[in-house]
Scaffold this motif. Structure first.
Motif, mmCIF file in Angstrom:
data_model
loop_
_atom_site.group_PDB
_atom_site.id
_atom_site.type_symbol
_atom_site.label_atom_id
_atom_site.label_comp_id
_atom_site.label_asym_id
_atom_site.label_seq_id
_atom_site.Cartn_x
_atom_site.Cartn_y
_atom_site.Cartn_z
ATOM 1 N N ILE A 205 -6.490 2.040 -1.647
ATOM 2 C CA ILE A 205 -6.602 2.418 -0.240
ATOM 3 C C ILE A 205 -8.067 2.574 0.164
ATOM 4 O O ILE A 205 -8.471 2.163 1.268
ATOM 5 C CB ILE A 205 -5.812 3.716 0.018
ATOM 6 C CG1 ILE A 205 -4.309 3.462 -0.152
ATOM 7 C CG2 ILE A 205 -6.103 4.265 1.409
ATOM 8 C CD1 ILE A 205 -3.459 4.702 -0.066
ATOM 9 N N LEU A 206 -8.889 3.125 -0.714
ATOM 10 C CA LEU A 206 -10.324 3.228 -0.421
ATOM 11 C C LEU A 206 -10.961 1.854 -0.282
ATOM 12 O O LEU A 206 -11.829 1.640 0.579
ATOM 13 C CB LEU A 206 -11.021 4.031 -1.528
ATOM 14 C CG LEU A 206 -10.762 5.543 -1.545
ATOM 15 C CD1 LEU A 206 -11.455 6.184 -2.737
ATOM 16 C CD2 LEU A 206 -11.248 6.185 -0.241
ATOM 17 N N ILE A 207 -10.529 0.909 -1.120
ATOM 18 C CA ILE A 207 -11.042 -0.461 -1.009
ATOM 19 C C ILE A 207 -10.642 -1.064 0.337
ATOM 20 O O ILE A 207 -11.449 -1.728 1.003
ATOM 21 C CB ILE A 207 -10.538 -1.317 -2.182
ATOM 22 C CG1 ILE A 207 -11.126 -0.817 -3.505
ATOM 23 C CG2 ILE A 207 -10.911 -2.785 -1.965
ATOM 24 C CD1 ILE A 207 -10.587 -1.538 -4.720
ATOM 25 N N ILE A 208 -9.399 -0.833 0.756
ATOM 26 C CA ILE A 208 -8.945 -1.346 2.052
ATOM 27 C C ILE A 208 -9.762 -0.730 3.183
ATOM 28 O O ILE A 208 -10.147 -1.424 4.142
ATOM 29 C CB ILE A 208 -7.445 -1.059 2.231
ATOM 30 C CG1 ILE A 208 -6.629 -1.906 1.251
ATOM 31 C CG2 ILE A 208 -7.010 -1.348 3.663
ATOM 32 C CD1 ILE A 208 -5.151 -1.591 1.261
ATOM 33 N N VAL A 209 -10.053 0.565 3.091
ATOM 34 C CA VAL A 209 -10.891 1.221 4.103
ATOM 35 C C VAL A 209 -12.268 0.573 4.147
ATOM 36 O O VAL A 209 -12.831 0.329 5.227
ATOM 37 C CB VAL A 209 -11.002 2.728 3.805
ATOM 38 C CG1 VAL A 209 -12.046 3.378 4.718
ATOM 39 C CG2 VAL A 209 -9.658 3.414 3.992
ATOM 40 N N GLY A 210 -12.828 0.277 2.979
ATOM 41 C CA GLY A 210 -14.125 -0.392 2.931
ATOM 42 C C GLY A 210 -14.076 -1.778 3.549
ATOM 43 O O GLY A 210 -15.005 -2.188 4.263
ATOM 44 N N ILE A 211 -12.993 -2.520 3.300
ATOM 45 C CA ILE A 211 -12.847 -3.852 3.891
ATOM 46 C C ILE A 211 -12.778 -3.764 5.410
ATOM 47 O O ILE A 211 -13.422 -4.549 6.132
ATOM 48 C CB ILE A 211 -11.592 -4.543 3.322
ATOM 49 C CG1 ILE A 211 -11.765 -4.835 1.830
ATOM 50 C CG2 ILE A 211 -11.297 -5.835 4.076
ATOM 51 C CD1 ILE A 211 -10.509 -5.338 1.152
ATOM 52 N N LEU A 212 -12.006 -2.812 5.926
ATOM 53 C CA LEU A 212 -11.887 -2.648 7.375
ATOM 54 C C LEU A 212 -13.214 -2.215 7.995
ATOM 55 O O LEU A 212 -13.578 -2.679 9.083
ATOM 56 C CB LEU A 212 -10.793 -1.632 7.693
ATOM 57 C CG LEU A 212 -9.366 -2.038 7.300
ATOM 58 C CD1 LEU A 212 -8.403 -0.903 7.570
ATOM 59 C CD2 LEU A 212 -8.937 -3.281 8.068
ATOM 60 N N ALA A 213 -13.939 -1.318 7.301
ATOM 61 C CA ALA A 213 -15.249 -0.896 7.811
ATOM 62 C C ALA A 213 -16.214 -2.073 7.847
ATOM 63 O O ALA A 213 -16.985 -2.233 8.809
ATOM 64 C CB ALA A 213 -15.806 0.232 6.938
ATOM 65 N N THR A 258 -4.051 -5.795 0.562
ATOM 66 C CA THR A 258 -3.491 -5.490 1.885
ATOM 67 C C THR A 258 -1.995 -5.758 1.927
ATOM 68 O O THR A 258 -1.263 -5.082 2.654
ATOM 69 C CB THR A 258 -4.199 -6.303 2.970
ATOM 70 O OG1 THR A 258 -4.122 -7.704 2.651
ATOM 71 C CG2 THR A 258 -5.661 -5.900 3.071
ATOM 72 N N ALA A 259 -1.523 -6.753 1.156
ATOM 73 C CA ALA A 259 -0.086 -7.020 1.122
ATOM 74 C C ALA A 259 0.670 -5.878 0.448
ATOM 75 O O ALA A 259 1.800 -5.559 0.838
ATOM 76 C CB ALA A 259 0.183 -8.335 0.395
ATOM 77 N N ARG A 260 0.053 -5.253 -0.561
ATOM 78 C CA ARG A 260 0.711 -4.138 -1.236
ATOM 79 C C ARG A 260 0.740 -2.882 -0.374
ATOM 80 O O ARG A 260 1.585 -2.013 -0.559
ATOM 81 C CB ARG A 260 0.004 -3.832 -2.567
ATOM 82 C CG ARG A 260 0.316 -4.833 -3.658
ATOM 83 C CD ARG A 260 0.072 -4.232 -5.028
ATOM 84 N NE ARG A 260 -1.343 -4.031 -5.306
ATOM 85 C CZ ARG A 260 -2.095 -4.918 -5.961
ATOM 86 N NH1 ARG A 260 -1.575 -6.076 -6.354
ATOM 87 N NH2 ARG A 260 -3.364 -4.669 -6.204
ATOM 88 N N HIS A 261 -0.210 -2.777 0.556
ATOM 89 C CA HIS A 261 -0.276 -1.604 1.450
ATOM 90 C C HIS A 261 -0.324 -2.101 2.890
ATOM 91 O O HIS A 261 -1.260 -1.812 3.635
ATOM 92 C CB HIS A 261 -1.510 -0.758 1.127
ATOM 93 C CG HIS A 261 -1.604 -0.330 -0.305
ATOM 94 N ND1 HIS A 261 -0.941 0.770 -0.804
ATOM 95 C CD2 HIS A 261 -2.280 -0.866 -1.355
ATOM 96 C CE1 HIS A 261 -1.216 0.911 -2.097
ATOM 97 N NE2 HIS A 261 -2.022 -0.071 -2.448
ATOM 98 N N GLN A 262 0.702 -2.854 3.291
ATOM 99 C CA GLN A 262 0.664 -3.522 4.587
ATOM 100 C C GLN A 262 0.656 -2.527 5.743
ATOM 101 O O GLN A 262 -0.099 -2.685 6.702
ATOM 102 C CB GLN A 262 1.857 -4.470 4.705
ATOM 103 C CG GLN A 262 1.737 -5.469 5.837
ATOM 104 C CD GLN A 262 2.834 -6.505 5.801
ATOM 105 O OE1 GLN A 262 3.988 -6.165 5.600
ATOM 106 N NE2 GLN A 262 2.487 -7.752 5.994
ATOM 107 N N THR A 263 1.477 -1.492 5.654
ATOM 108 C CA THR A 263 1.538 -0.523 6.746
ATOM 109 C C THR A 263 0.210 0.205 6.913
ATOM 110 O O THR A 263 -0.291 0.374 8.037
ATOM 111 C CB THR A 263 2.662 0.493 6.485
ATOM 112 O OG1 THR A 263 3.910 -0.203 6.357
ATOM 113 C CG2 THR A 263 2.753 1.495 7.622
ATOM 114 N N ILE A 264 -0.375 0.620 5.806
ATOM 115 C CA ILE A 264 -1.666 1.308 5.867
ATOM 116 C C ILE A 264 -2.740 0.367 6.409
ATOM 117 O O ILE A 264 -3.610 0.779 7.194
ATOM 118 C CB ILE A 264 -2.052 1.833 4.474
ATOM 119 C CG1 ILE A 264 -1.084 2.940 4.051
ATOM 120 C CG2 ILE A 264 -3.486 2.345 4.453
ATOM 121 C CD1 ILE A 264 -1.319 3.462 2.652
ATOM 122 N N THR A 265 -2.681 -0.902 6.018
ATOM 123 C CA THR A 265 -3.679 -1.862 6.484
ATOM 124 C C THR A 265 -3.593 -2.066 7.989
ATOM 125 O O THR A 265 -4.614 -2.074 8.692
ATOM 126 C CB THR A 265 -3.487 -3.204 5.763
ATOM 127 O OG1 THR A 265 -3.616 -3.014 4.346
ATOM 128 C CG2 THR A 265 -4.522 -4.211 6.227
#
Length: 608
Positions: A205-213, A258-265
């Motif tokens: 989830i932290l990696i996804i946050v970094g990607i979005l940032a 992102t596919a594993r955490h689609q809703t959070i993404t």
């Protein structure tokens, strides 16, 4: 005699037989040259490139990169990191899970192209190379050296020697085991594909946050480029840098996360987008942001028709116009023949319902057609809508749309006492008119994304995909093709009308000329279809990214004048040539376009 099929012949070094690159430098030396040139390029960005501040960006400062120097610095850093990853440096191998050699080439090309573009622009605009400082000469040489070093790297790993698949002897077993061990060692050393492995959920989830940032940072930087030279450099660096990350395998790994955490993404993506207005000091770039969201929302609605159901609609922008006109007529505008002023929720329902009705009326008699015939009919509908809106002026027809003058002076929205046309202070930030509409349009985009996602996963969504893949087979399996296609047409039209209600209030005026099939500035039917195809048909993120690029780039390239559409067309051709499945494709389309590259080596046995 055993024969086998292999990839086309590639250059090989005379000593080892291993594949080599385009230039005659040994790969070991080339890799060192690429890394060394990239490091020197990074150092050169801290030097002055010109003596005068007349060139935009102030490239006269020592010790502080500015303007285009920042882009060259980013390209050099990416090249150096990928080059070290190709060495197998501990901790950096994860930067290139699919192999670093191809990624280093693209990163070095991005750095070289941006650096040389800057040097040439300085020389051209200021009147010769005498205006260059030592830093400019250093970056020209170092970026060229890094590119030559990168081009010397092999294009592919060596193919194993052919082995007879029917041979079960002990020698064959030893040969195969030896090759497997050698391949494993070579893959580990050279950065061959490796699975990322499932990390702890909070780390992912932290990696996804970094990607979005990072995505928010890139978008904000691109939309906020202050001069033409900087935007061109941004396009070069971002385009080739994205391609380098794709070749390295990082894009694929990010997609897996992102596919594993689609809703959070999805939730995080809208939070990141909502932060965009707070990064702006005025409405200058928030204006582009709200138009991009309108364009992207309409493109996502078209993606239901084209991407899921496979129906080629060339007049889709007319549904946007129907929603905009319907909302404008009940908005309290003095140009409207109806003396009414409905609240926003009622105007939204009227705009969406009007577009839905027109979608059904147009789809019912035409959706029994297929392919080119359907495309021609929808193209005709788009033109008929524009001509009809032009003629309803009280002279050629009833006084309904005010003809070519359109519905003007549309008042700003007011929802629960919140005036979207006034500035508001939120948490110490001043939010202007276009920022207000940006946040409203973001909510509508979220609704459209939810509708697209839920309908795509539903039974009707699976029926759409079946119709798209093979309509004859779908009909044979009991799917009512006409009803399914009509639902797709109606849903797509209503989503376009939903966006049209906001567009009418943002632009103040609704005129027929806003809804052409093709034009220099979107939205129009041609650009909407291009956004879906280039972004990635059948996906959520594809049309959003495609629409953002197709709206932003023409607006930023207006300085090219008559050559604007030519340059834009060349860019589209190159993109479709090298990434025909779209920027964010679904897995099926990716396999369709690259099935030969992913197919295993085929062995066959023939008699001698």
């Amino acid at each position: 005699m055993t024969t086998h099929t292999t990839a086309p012949d590639t250059p090989r070094t005379p000593t080892t037989g291993a594949p080599s690159g385009l230039v005659g430098i040994p790969p070991r030396i080339g890799r060192a040259l690429a890394v060394g040139g990239a490091v020197l390029t990074i150092a050169s960005t801290f030097l002055a490139w010109t003596w005068t501040a007349a060139f935009p960006g102030d490239l006269t400062v020592y010790g502080y990169p500015g303007g285009l120097q920042v882009l060259v610095l980013i390209g050099g850093a990416l090249t150096a990191l990928l080059g070290l990853a190709s060495y197998g440096v501990t901790g950096l191998r994860r930067l290139a899970p699919a192999g670093a050699d191809a990624a280093v080439k693209l990163a070095a090309l991005a750095t070289f192209a941006t650096a040389w573009y800057t040097v040439i622009a300085i020389s051209t605009e200021l009147g010769g190379i005498v205006n260059l400082e030592p830093g400019a000469f250093i970056v020209a040489v170092s970026s060229l050296a890094a590119l030559l070093g990168a081009l010397s790297l092999p294009f592919e790993r060596p193919e194993p020697d052919p082995i007879d698949p029917d041979d079960t002897s002990w020698e064959h077993f030893k040969h195969r085991a030896s090759h497997q061990w050698d391949t494993f060692k070579a893959a580990f050393a050279s950065g061959a594909p490796r699975a990322l492995g499932k990390l702890p959920s909070h780390i992912e989830i932290l990696i996804i946050v970094g990607i979005l940032a990072l995505g928010l940072l890139v978008f904000t930087y691109g939309i906020g480029t202050e001069y033409d030279e900087l935007f061109i450099g941004f396009l070069i660096t971002a385009g080739l840098g994205f391609a380098a990350l794709g070749k390295s395998g990082l894009i694929s790994q990010a997609s897996q996360l992102t596919a594993r955490h689609q809703t959070i993404t999805v939730f995080g993506a809208f939070i990141a987008a909502a932060l965009f207005p707070f990064t702006q000091t005025d409405d200058q770039y928030a204006t582009l942001g709200v138009y991009i969201l309108i364009f992207a929302t309409v493109a996502l609605g078209l993606n239901i028709v084209v991407g899921l159901a496979g129906l080629l609609d060339l007049g889709y922008v007319a549904f946007l116009g129907v929603g905009a006109y319907a909302s404008a007529l009940v908005s309290g505008s003095p140009s409207s023949p109806f003396d009414v002023h409905f609240p926003f929720w009622a105007a939204v329902l009227i705009g969406a319902a009007a577009s839905l009705v027109f979608g059904v009326l147009i789809g019912a008699p035409t959706l029994r057609l297929r392919g080119d015939y359907l495309a021609i009919v929808t193209l005709g509908f788009g033109e008929i809508f524009r001509i009809t809106a032009n003629n309803l002026d009280g002279i050629s027809g009833p006084d309904l749309t005010n003809g070519s003058n359109g519905i003007s002076s549309i008042p700003n929205l007011k929802i629960l006492g919140f005036d979207f046309g006034a500035q508001h202070d939120i948490g110490g930030f001043t939010i202007g008119r276009f920022a207000n509409y940006f946040l409203l349009m973001l909510i509508i985009t979220a609704v459209v994304v939810l509708v697209f996602r839920r309908s795509g996963d539903s039974r009707i969504g699976r029926a759409w995909v079946a119709i798209r893949e093979d309509e004859t087979a779908a009909l044979a399996m009991g799917i009512n093709g006409f009803r399914v296609k009509l639902i797709a047409f109606a849903v797509g039209a209503s989503l376009a009308g939903l966006a049209g209600t906001v567009q009418a209030h943002v632009t103040y005026t609704v005129t027929p000329e806003q809804y052409l099939f093709a034009g220099a500035i979107p939205p129009n039917s041609a650009f909407l279809l291009a956004a879906v195809v280039l972004g990635g048909m059948g996906t959520i993120g594809g049309p959003l990214i495609g629409a953002a690029l197709l709206f932003l780039i023409p607006n930023k390239l207006q300085f090219l004048g008559d050559y604007q559409l030519f340059a834009f067309g060349v860019a589209l051709i190159l993109l479709m040539r090298f990434r025909p499945e779209g920027l964010i494709p679904n897995r099926r389309r990716q396999l369709e376009f690259h099935e030969e590259a992913e197919a295993p080596t085929v062995l066959s046995k023939t008699g001698a």
